[in-house]
Design an enzyme around this catalytic site. Structure first.
Site, mmCIF file in Angstrom:
data_model
loop_
_atom_site.group_PDB
_atom_site.id
_atom_site.type_symbol
_atom_site.label_atom_id
_atom_site.label_comp_id
_atom_site.label_asym_id
_atom_site.label_seq_id
_atom_site.Cartn_x
_atom_site.Cartn_y
_atom_site.Cartn_z
ATOM 1 N N GLN A 100 -5.021 -1.803 9.678
ATOM 2 C CA GLN A 100 -4.767 -3.097 9.036
ATOM 3 C C GLN A 100 -5.336 -4.232 9.880
ATOM 4 O OE1 GLN A 100 -3.293 -3.667 5.932
ATOM 5 N NE2 GLN A 100 -4.028 -5.738 6.335
ATOM 6 N N ASP A 114 -11.628 2.636 3.966
ATOM 7 C CA ASP A 114 -11.880 1.196 3.848
ATOM 8 C C ASP A 114 -13.364 0.913 3.618
ATOM 9 O OD1 ASP A 114 -9.883 -0.670 3.704
ATOM 10 O OD2 ASP A 114 -9.508 -0.729 5.845
ATOM 11 N N LYS A 128 0.825 -1.203 0.000
ATOM 12 C CA LYS A 128 0.000 0.000 0.000
ATOM 13 C C LYS A 128 0.864 1.260 0.000
ATOM 14 C CE LYS A 128 -3.757 -2.402 2.317
ATOM 15 N NZ LYS A 128 -4.367 -2.789 3.604
#
Length: 368
Positions: free
Chosen positions: A172, A195, A128
């Site tokens: 995460q 997200d 990422k």
């Protein structure tokens, strides 16, 4: 908590070898009909009009002609290249970021919080960060030890919520078992929830006439691949295999928004093969290697395979290889288009994360 690749590589690979001649003949009998999927008329369809079709005029038939037809379908199947589409998306994002920076002096910022030392999570975070650099997004990274407290994680989230340089926040997953995942994810302010996991975002996604601020990245990537390959969704029968909050459920909602007729196959479904075989579009996101066989697939169906499963492979230097939830070797003999594993949905997930971060920066700064 998901198993690590090292643990999962010990899983035995389901038999996914090519079928025998007799089995292939039986499987590909449906291919002899004039089935095809409709696509937007403004672009070239995935369906190949030169595909050889045999008309059966009597009960007897030549098995060799059926095998020839099956081989022709395998040669004409469209492999959906997620790597290429993801690169195109990153290039488009980079151009928009340059325009924003030149116009108002703002560069989108993405903050990633990693807790613990899981190798797979660390790899995802590295990927990422690299993607952010390629697209021109400023990356902020916090790595905390496994024994960190919830309060420490929440403090970093609070700081990023208040930081005007940060437009997206990603925690995460999975988190260590002693942490309340729901509590931590809810702490991310909805305006920076790139997200797309906030309950209000999912709720807006589920309601007709409402628009979520963000769409979860993997499902968004699946639909983007269908769009970029000009697959008609409206009016089609779609089956989503898996009902997770991260992929299956939001993918089904997105397909429904595109006017598909959607069925969800899950662990309690009694006739998954029968339901799946009716689908024009299949999104497989269950995490079981090679679960979807060729016999599950309607001739001409389009398949988006979200699964990434390590399976034992003594011929590979690593001792394992990655396969999807769909048996690729069988599926390419039936489908009109399919994503490979790896190289299909995976790159799109990160590309959509960058897209959501850019969207957030534009919204926060009222930049059109």
């Amino acid at each position: 908590m998901a198993s690590s690749p090292i643990t999962m590589m010990k899983m035995k690979l389901n038999n996914c070898s090519p079928p025998s001649t007799a089995a292939a003949a039986a499987r590909f009998l449906p291919l002899l009909g004039p089935h095809q999927i409709r696509f937007r008329s403004s672009v070239a369809p995935l369906y190949n009009p030169s595909f050889p079709r045999t008309i059966i005029t009597r009960p007897t038939f030549s098995s060799s002609s059926i095998i020839t037809a099956a081989m022709a379908n395998e040669a004409s199947v469209k492999v959906i290249d997620g790597k290429k589409v993801a690169k195109d998306v990153r290039d488009e994002i980079n151009a928009e970021i340059t325009r924003m920076k030149d116009s108002i002096g703002v560069v989108p910022g993405l903050a990633v919080i990693l807790v613990g030392d899981r190798k797979d999570s660390a790899t995802y975070v590295r990927n990422k960060k690299k993607a952010c650099e390629t697209a021109g997004i400023k990356s902020y990274e916090v790595c905390l030890p496994e024994n960190s407290t919830e309060e420490e994680v929440l403090k970093y989230i609070s700081d990023f919520n208040d930081d005007p340089m940060v437009h997206g926040i990603l925690v995460q997953l999975p988190l260590p078992s002693h942490m309340d995942e729901e509590k931590i994810l809810h702490a991310v302010c909805i305006e920076k929830d790139v997200d797309g996991f906030h309950p209000l975002n999912i709720g807006q996604l589920a309601m007709r006439g409402r628009e979520p601020l963000f769409i979860p990245c993997t499902p968004k990537g699946c639909i983007e691949l269908l769009h970029r390959y000009n697959v008609e969704i409206k009016g089609k029968k779609a089956v989503v295999i898996g009902r997770s909050n991260i992929v299956g459920m939001p993918a089904a909602l997105l397909l429904q928004r595109e006017d598909a007729t959607v069925s969800i196959v899950h662990s309690r479904t009694t006739n998954p093969e029968e339901i799946t075989r009716e689908a024009d579009i299949i999104i497989a996101a269950v995490g079981k290697p090679n679960m979807v066989r060729g016999s599950w697939i309607k001739p001409g169906a389009v398949i988006i395979d979200v699964g990434i499963n390590p399976v034992e492979d003594a011929t590979n230097p690593r001792g394992y290889r990655l396969v999807g939830d769909v048996c690729y070797e069988e599926a390419i003999k039936v489908a009109s288009a399919i994503t490979p594993v790896p190289g299909g949905v995976g790159p799109m997930t990160i590309a959509m994360l960058l897209s959501n971060t850019l969207l957030s920066a534009k919204r926060i700064n009222n930049f059109k």
